[in-house]
Write an enzyme that holds these catalytic residues in place. Structure first.
Site, PDB file in Angstrom:
ATOM      1  N   CYS A 172       0.830  -1.208   0.000  1.00 35.49           N
ATOM      2  CA  CYS A 172       0.000   0.000   0.000  1.00 35.49           C
ATOM      3  C   CYS A 172       0.863   1.256   0.000  1.00 35.49           C
ATOM      4  CB  CYS A 172      -0.806   0.004   1.305  1.00 35.49           C
ATOM      5  SG  CYS A 172      -2.551   0.097   1.036  1.00 35.49           S
ATOM      6  N   HIS A 173       0.439   2.252  -0.763  1.00 31.10           N
ATOM      7  CA  HIS A 173       1.144   3.532  -0.772  1.00 31.10           C
ATOM      8  C   HIS A 173       0.720   4.364   0.444  1.00 31.10           C
ATOM      9  CE1 HIS A 173       1.037   2.239  -4.963  1.00 31.10           C
ATOM     10  NE2 HIS A 173       2.172   2.865  -5.097  1.00 31.10           N
ATOM     11  N   MET A 185      -8.187   0.784   0.542  1.00 31.83           N
ATOM     12  CA  MET A 185      -7.576  -0.028   1.599  1.00 31.83           C
ATOM     13  C   MET A 185      -7.683   0.679   2.958  1.00 31.83           C
ATOM     14  SD  MET A 185      -6.998  -2.791   0.130  1.00 31.83           S
ATOM     15  CE  MET A 185      -6.589  -3.584   1.687  1.00 31.83           C
ATOM     16  N   GLU A 186      -7.625   2.011   2.951  1.00 23.17           N
ATOM     17  CA  GLU A 186      -7.778   2.751   4.209  1.00 23.17           C
ATOM     18  C   GLU A 186      -9.188   2.555   4.769  1.00 23.17           C
ATOM     19  OE1 GLU A 186      -5.945   3.728   1.752  1.00 23.17           O
ATOM     20  OE2 GLU A 186      -4.063   4.327   2.685  1.00 23.17           O
ATOM     21  N   ASP A 188     -13.288  -6.892  20.749  1.00 20.82           N
ATOM     22  CA  ASP A 188     -12.502  -6.863  21.989  1.00 20.82           C
ATOM     23  C   ASP A 188     -13.310  -6.294  23.156  1.00 20.82           C
ATOM     24  OD1 ASP A 188      -9.993  -7.098  23.497  1.00 20.82           O
ATOM     25  OD2 ASP A 188      -9.999  -4.901  23.482  1.00 20.82           O
TER      26      ASP A 188
END
Lengths: 158, 158, 158, 158, 158, 158
Positions: free
Chosen positions: E77-78, E112-113, E127
């Site tokens: 990823c950039h 992707m972010e 969690d």
């Protein structure tokens, strides 16, 4: 719950160290940086200051912080608590010598931390001096000594 | 394999804690943020919500995550496992009070984690409110108490 | 594709800066550390060296690296390229003064970077000296000046 | 030194694990990625190579490194030493199956590490193949098994 | 200075985006968590508070900070500047729905972010609630929409 | 608001690049690892697989991710967006050769990223093979070529 493994032999995997004994483990690694005369001439016997600041001080702090990032940088490295991380630095002719000694109380060796500490210190050294000499070469990055694991290691020609 | 040390006295180095005993260590630190009346007036007795979201909640989570990054931020700090990290927050007049208590089972004290947790929480508090008051001041960042090491410490005027 | 928002008012969210102009933005922040006489006496007019190494040097490097981690530490901070990060340090009586100036060419202000840089430098200063004086207090952490955004800011009593 | 707690019930806080026993703890988690026929057809029984490189290899390394970052990503997670982190990958029809098993010797469970490892591996898998199929869906991210804590857990339909 | 490439076809490599145009790019991704009745019953229409703290608030902050770590987690990823990162959360029956929208002004897409933000938020949600329901399943992690690049994308059944 | 500078000449500081031009900048660096015959014999012309997994693949991914961490590792390095990061690897007799080329569109050079990428890849290579040969030496870490800045650089004996 077992899978037909795809490419079992090719897969990367951390070594399982859960059954290993906890011992005090020490490793020392070295890195060397070959510099030109302009850089070597700056050295006053203690440290030297480039336009960006004190060179060895910056390298030592970068190396210490880099050693603490080892398991984040090296994919299959186990996270280890660092009991100690110390640097020795010197100038031998036109070579800066950087030695990093790491200590842990853990289940696996700490040589990657020492090697990463020495390498990051050498890279920071390069960064501090590159305006004076972009042709510097980092070399001799190697493990000098390792104790506390199943078998000790000592480099042949330290 | 010894080097003629260059500037031995000047060099930064982590303290070697390998011979120290493993004990339960606890430290509490505090940070305070002085705010203007506009900010203080938002407070409803539990939390308050700026345009960016709930202020104390964000500060507490930032502080908890910051405490876990202590050894990555403070160059000579040892990495320590955190057994616990808790925050207490309150408003006293025009001051937000942030207390962070950290616990570890380890070889060295955890005061830097508590101080870093409190500081990062205070910085996040500032970030959440800065549109209302850019003149906020963080002050009183100090260790309140520390136990479990060679000698305990308790601040004189808590 | 819209959701019935749950708790819209309470939710934390980064401010959208996509429509803001790219300008050169500069911010200066300060932190102060009050020390006891033992620590103050070590100071030689340039730096001072505790058992762990050079205090101001370590603080400056920690602060510089901390400033670069600002968006990872402060939950709603935008990642910003740092064009520059500089520190000024001084001793005024029994106070260490740390100033951090950050510069960016970007869409939003850089005050959190300057404040984080100053705070992390102060925490590293504390870590270097805490064996001599655990009662040190970090205070006066505040924005001194900010330019380049919609409106400039200058602290009243710098 | 006690504060009038502000919003005690609402506050996030790490669970205190200092009194818990140190045991060997193991957890296995799974993630699945549904892909289109173009992606599935690339698979040669071992791995497959997209324009960006080998897909499973990259996913496994990303997942291993992601598992090590768990406590930095999940706000209230305790930092844990990883004794081991292993992946199994397979293709079942049009589904890539990713299993991650983590082991620690510590005071609290390691299921978040296994789940984070599997999730990050699935995200990296997506990144490697997204030019071929942006409609891939990650699903079935769940805990398969957990042992070594106060009570074991085993998913009903593995 | 050319090398006989070893295994050119197999090698992982970041895509070169230097020649691509800078545009405003937006992506929205979603993740869902299926919970049991005990968890669902806690929800009060705004948020709900488990023993560890407020669940959605923690998930949103974790997701925001996770989105900023995308290029550190996903190998190829950039690094991208985030202009904005926003979350929408809701409960639909026994499913928590988490949507993450990211915006950048850059040379390559930001899906992707958004996917990493949604995934890390879902993991943090797990969690916070796992003591009540360890059998929760994260599913439906997918890209909903993407604009600003060479070609837009919109999921078929949002 | 000016301070009497303490040790102005000695202080580390990032170079101010705010006035520099944005250009496409490319740098290539190299690292070499000398291995023993056992390691060299594993090589099949494409990659080789140690007990821990595929060696070059792991090194390339570690180096790519390491290059993205450069500004976090090297204290005075500017954070730079990476447009591209590519590796070439080869075996020349008993030497593994690793070349890393980085590209950015920014205000300052990218040689530290290329050098860090090559170094971290070499360290990961060492980690993958150290069970077979702990005496491996990393050497020849240097800048091969740099373009796009005020002046280009090309190593004399590539």
């Amino acid at each position: 719950m077992s899978l037909t493994h795809v490419n079992e032999q090719n897969q990367a995997a951390m070594v399982d160290v859960s059954a290993k004994e906890i011992t005090v483990r020490i490793a020392t690694a070295e890195a060397r940086v070959t510099v030109n005369e302009t850089v070597a001439a700056q050295f006053d016997g203690r440290d030297f200051v480039s336009k960006k600041g004190p060179v060895f001080q910056t390298a030592i702090l970068a190396g210490t912080m880099g050693a603490k990032q080892t398991s984040a940088l090296i994919p299959l490295c186990h996270p280890l608590p660092l009991d100690s991380c110390k640097f020795e630095v010197a100038f031998e002719g036109r070579e800066a010598v950087i030695r990093c000694t790491c200590k842990t109380t853990g289940k696996t060796g700490i040589e990657m931390e020492a090697l990463t500490g020495a390498s990051v210190a050498a890279l920071a050294f390069y960064d501090m001096c590159k305006a004076l000499d972009p042709a510097m070469v980092i070399h001799g990055v190697r493990l000098l000594e390792k104790t506390g694991g199943k078998s000790d290691y000592r480099a042949e020609s330290p």
